[in-house]
Design a protein around this motif. Structure first.
Motif, short mmCIF file in Angstrom:
data_model
loop_
_atom_site.label_atom_id
_atom_site.label_comp_id
_atom_site.label_asym_id
_atom_site.label_seq_id
_atom_site.Cartn_x
_atom_site.Cartn_y
_atom_site.Cartn_z
N LEU A 1 -3.15 -2.54 -5.92
CA LEU A 1 -3.22 -3.92 -6.41
C LEU A 1 -4.46 -4.13 -7.28
CD1 LEU A 1 -1.20 -6.18 -5.81
CD2 LEU A 1 -2.70 -7.00 -4.01
N SER B 1 -2.87 -11.67 -9.39
CA SER B 1 -2.45 -13.07 -9.32
C SER B 1 -2.51 -13.58 -7.89
CB SER B 1 -1.05 -13.23 -9.92
OG SER B 1 -0.14 -13.68 -8.94
N GLU C 1 0.90 -13.69 -6.16
CA GLU C 1 1.39 -12.37 -5.74
C GLU C 1 0.62 -11.88 -4.51
OE1 GLU C 1 3.87 -10.80 -6.59
OE2 GLU C 1 3.53 -8.70 -6.05
N ARG D 1 1.73 -13.71 -1.46
CA ARG D 1 3.06 -13.31 -1.05
C ARG D 1 3.02 -11.97 -0.30
NH1 ARG D 1 7.83 -10.79 -2.66
NH2 ARG D 1 6.84 -9.74 -4.39
N VAL D 2 2.29 -11.03 -0.87
CA VAL D 2 2.20 -9.71 -0.22
C VAL D 2 1.56 -9.85 1.17
CG1 VAL D 2 1.18 -7.40 -0.38
CG2 VAL D 2 2.11 -8.49 -2.42
N THR E 1 10.31 -13.65 -4.13
CA THR E 1 9.47 -14.47 -4.99
C THR E 1 9.87 -15.94 -4.94
OG1 THR E 1 9.67 -12.55 -6.40
CG2 THR E 1 8.35 -14.35 -7.24
#
Ligand SMILES: Nc1ncnc2c1ncn2[C@@H]1O[C@H](COP(=O)(O)OP(=O)(O)OP(=O)(O)O)[C@@H](O)[C@H]1O
Ligand SMILES: [Mg+2]
Lengths: 392, 262
Positions: free
Chosen positions: A360, B102, B105, B108-109, B125
């Motif tokens: 990431l 982001s 993101e 969410r992860v 998403t």
């Protein structure tokens, strides 16, 4: 597209190569290069069978051309308004001129390209035109491609060059670009390979006053990769932006040698080069900025940011500022760091596993450059391509 | 809420920890049961953040003695991400900026990593966007912050709100909030405290690290602990915090001297 004008060029290129011989360590520009790999590239036979890569559907409205160094013509190609092929007379006049202006004559990769290329795409751009995508696709052996682009005054173009190669092979590419007054070019260069192929790319760009040039390169996965953008602001007063991402893994060596010269006052220049090196790979950045006396009130900024992702990887970064004019702003800086422990820990403390967290962070680091690629790049999912190459 | 029969969530016993070779925690003892809110106070440098990071598993801190059991598991057997998935949450004193990643993101992860452990379905998403919008209300946060990089360029107060948003999403069992109140303006403090109160249930517990009574006016602690020189020097009820407000920490030195520590 193939052109008889290239025959004498090829002749001269071959002679120059004989005269120059292979570069040596004693030459500053090649000091850090893995010359064994360069010799292997030089010894490759010309490509005999080109590979048909599966290409993603182009983004809507994008004109896509595939160059594989062999296919002789673009007959039947329908050109959107604003595109035209340079005619023979124009070509005779302009061929090699931009390379000369940009100080690329006698550069080994250029002569090497001259000696090998028998395919030339030479286009003139007038007005605002649809985005152009050039797919430079390889095969076995050596593929050489050559492109000339003339942007007329006030022309406006998004150009994406995509280089694809695999297996033991090499791609030699030379592009010359003239950007007329008040014209604008957003130029993306997305070059990904499988770790075995090599790439030598030379980009010569000359800018007339009040033109704007934004170049974004994303390079990953080449055994030996060397890209050399050389920009000259012919009379200053233009804007140049260079953004580069080189991500090397395994035993790859990726070099970015940029050179920008201001032959007039009030030029603007902004550069960010990011290099990420993992495995036992090596990235090299050399950023020359030349501000002669005529280039008063030049405003230049160069930043080189490097991430070392393993203990055996190596990063070399070097600014090369030659500033003679006195009324000039030129900022430059370089950092080399590792993935930040605190950033990793923050992600882990939210349940994200260590390797996902690292991925990431890497995506984040790449994104800053990748998001600058011109619009046609989206079809290629550049971020995924880059991350895949790291996994390989 | 104190219930002696409530589940023992966190049991810290004689915990010692060091950075490099410098000992910082020197025998922390603390028990936290479900439903409880604990405030941890103490001078700058007394070891509060160190305690929180050791619990979350920061690699810079080395545990040199003692034990921590989380729901009767050995906490130190677990990687930091595993602790988070099982419900240990650290709200950072200094949330980290992560350019290029982001926020949406990231959230969410993180949420899905926790949900998997909870046995809830993964949110794609679209489903996540709805889910996160609900949680934004807890801290009255502008959805625009979801589009930005994690904490990048957020003001101090915005970062703290983002921490509590994460807490709301991760539904932790034990939350350690390290100075979540510092950097918040008066209204934001109320909003964030309101969020924490909303998330507190009889099944979870909160450790509030703070310097100020102001936060404890909004979130009523069941216990107040004072840390000094890497230990919990004194424990009391909410009146201890009020007393500190009056007396400051002068008594700490005397007590440490009496105990033969520095
Ligand atoms: N990574 C580190 N490296 C070196 N010293 C550290 C590190 N982390 C903590 N320390 C030291 O440990 C001691 C305790 O620090 P800690 O951050 O836990 O204090 P704190 O109680 O949270 O203080 P504050 O109220 O100021 O936040 C301090 O003396 C600090 O300098
Ligand atoms: Mg602290």
């Amino acid at each position: 597209m193939v052109s008889s004008v290239l025959a004498p060029v090829q002749e001269r290129g071959r002679a120059a190569l004989e005269r120059l011989g292979l570069p040596t360590r004693r030459q500053e520009a090649w000091r850090l290069t893995d010359l064994k790999r360069l010799a292997a590239v030089a010894a490759l036979p010309p490509c005999s069978t080109s590979v048909r890569h599966a290409l993603p559907a182009p983004s809507e409205g994008v004109l896509r051309l595939v160059l594989d160094g062999s296919q002789p013509s673009l007959e039947g190609q329908v050109w959107p308004q604003g595109f035209s092929l340079l005619n023979h007379a124009d070509l005779e006049q302009v061929l090699g001129q931009i390379l000369d202006h940009c100080g690329c004559a006698e550069a080994w990769p250029v002569e090497f390209n001259h000696a090998s290329s028998h395919q030339l795409l030479a286009l003139r751009i007038h007005g605002k035109v649809p985005p152009l995508e050039l797919v430079l696709s390889g095969g076995d052996g050596l593929v050489a491609t050559r492109v000339i682009l003339i942007l007329d005054e006030k022309a406006d173009l998004d150009l994406l060059e995509v280089v694809l190669a695999e297996g033991v092979s090499a791609h030699s590419h030379v592009i010359e670009v003239h950007i007329g007054q008040e014209a604008e070019l957003r130029h993306g260069f997305l070059a990904t390979a499988d770790g075995q192929a090599s790439l030598l790319a030379h980009l010569a760009v000359e800018q007339a006053p009040r033109s704007r040039y934004a170049f974004t390169s994303v390079v990953t996965g080449w055994s030996l990769g060397r890209i050399e953008p050389r920009v000259v602001q012919l009379e200053g007063q233009a804007e140049t932006t260079l953004k580069g991402l080189a991500m090397s893994s395994a035993e790859q060596q990726l070099a970015t040698h940029t050179a920008v010269r201001f032959d007039g006052p009030e030029g603007e220049f902004d550069q960010l080069q990011k290099c990420l090196a993992s495995g036992q790979s090596h990235t090299i950045f050399n950023g020359a900025i030349d501000v002669p006396r005529v280039a008063q009130r030049t405003n230049a900024a160069q930043l080189s940011r490097n991430l070392l992702l393993s203990g055996q990887a190596r990063v070399d970064t070097k600014p090369e500022l030659e500033i003679v004019a006195d009324d000039v702003r030129c900022a430059h800086g370089a950092t080399v760091s590792q993935l930040q422990e605190d950033e990793l820990f923050y992600l882990q403390s939210r349940g994200i596993g260590a390797s996902d967290a690292a991925a990431l962070l890497l995506r984040g680091a790449c994104q800053e450059v990748i998001e600058q690629l011109p619009s046609p790049a989206q079809a290629w999912q550049p971020l995924n391509r880059v991350m895949e190459s790291l996994d390989r | 809420m104190i219930r002696p029969d409530a589940e023992l969530l966190l049991e810290i016993t004689d915990l010692h920890a060091a950075v490099e070779d410098k000992p910082i925690l020197k025998g922390v003892n603390l028990q936290v049961r479900a439903g409880e809110i604990h405030a941890v106070m103490g001078r700058n440098g007394s070891g509060k953040s160190t305690l929180s990071k050791v619990l979350a598993g920061h690699p810079a801190y080395r545990v040199t003695g003692g034990s921590v059991r989380y729901r009767s598991q050995d906490l130190f057997e677990l990687e930091p991400e595993e602790r988070a998935r099982l419900g240990v949450f650290l709200g950072f004193q200094y949330p980290v900026e992560i350019p290029g990643v982001s926020n949406l993101e990231f959230l969410r992860v993180a949420t899905n990593a926790r949900r998997e452990k909870q046995g809830s379905e993964e949110l794609d998403t679209f489903a996540f966007e709805d889910h996160v919008r609900e949680k934004l209300a807890v801290v009255q946060m502008d959805p625009a912050f979801l589009e930005r990089s994690v904490n990048e360029g957020f003001s101090g107060g915005e970062k703290k709100r983002n921490e509590i948003l994460q807490m709301a999403l991760l539904e932790p069992v034990v939350s350690i909030l390290d100075e979540t109140d510092s950097g918040l303006d008066i209204d934001a403090l109320r909003i964030v405290a309101g969020g924490v109160n909303q998330l507190a249930t009889t099944d979870n517990a909160t450790l509030l690290i703070t310097h100020y009574q102001r936060l404890l006016d909004e979130i009523t602690p069941d216990y107040v602990h004072v840390m000094a020189a890497g230990r919990i020097l004194r424990t009391g009820g909410r009146e201890l915090a009020l007393e500190l407000e009056q007396t400051g920490y002068d008594w700490v030195d005397k007590e440490l001297a009496a105990q033969g520590v520095a």
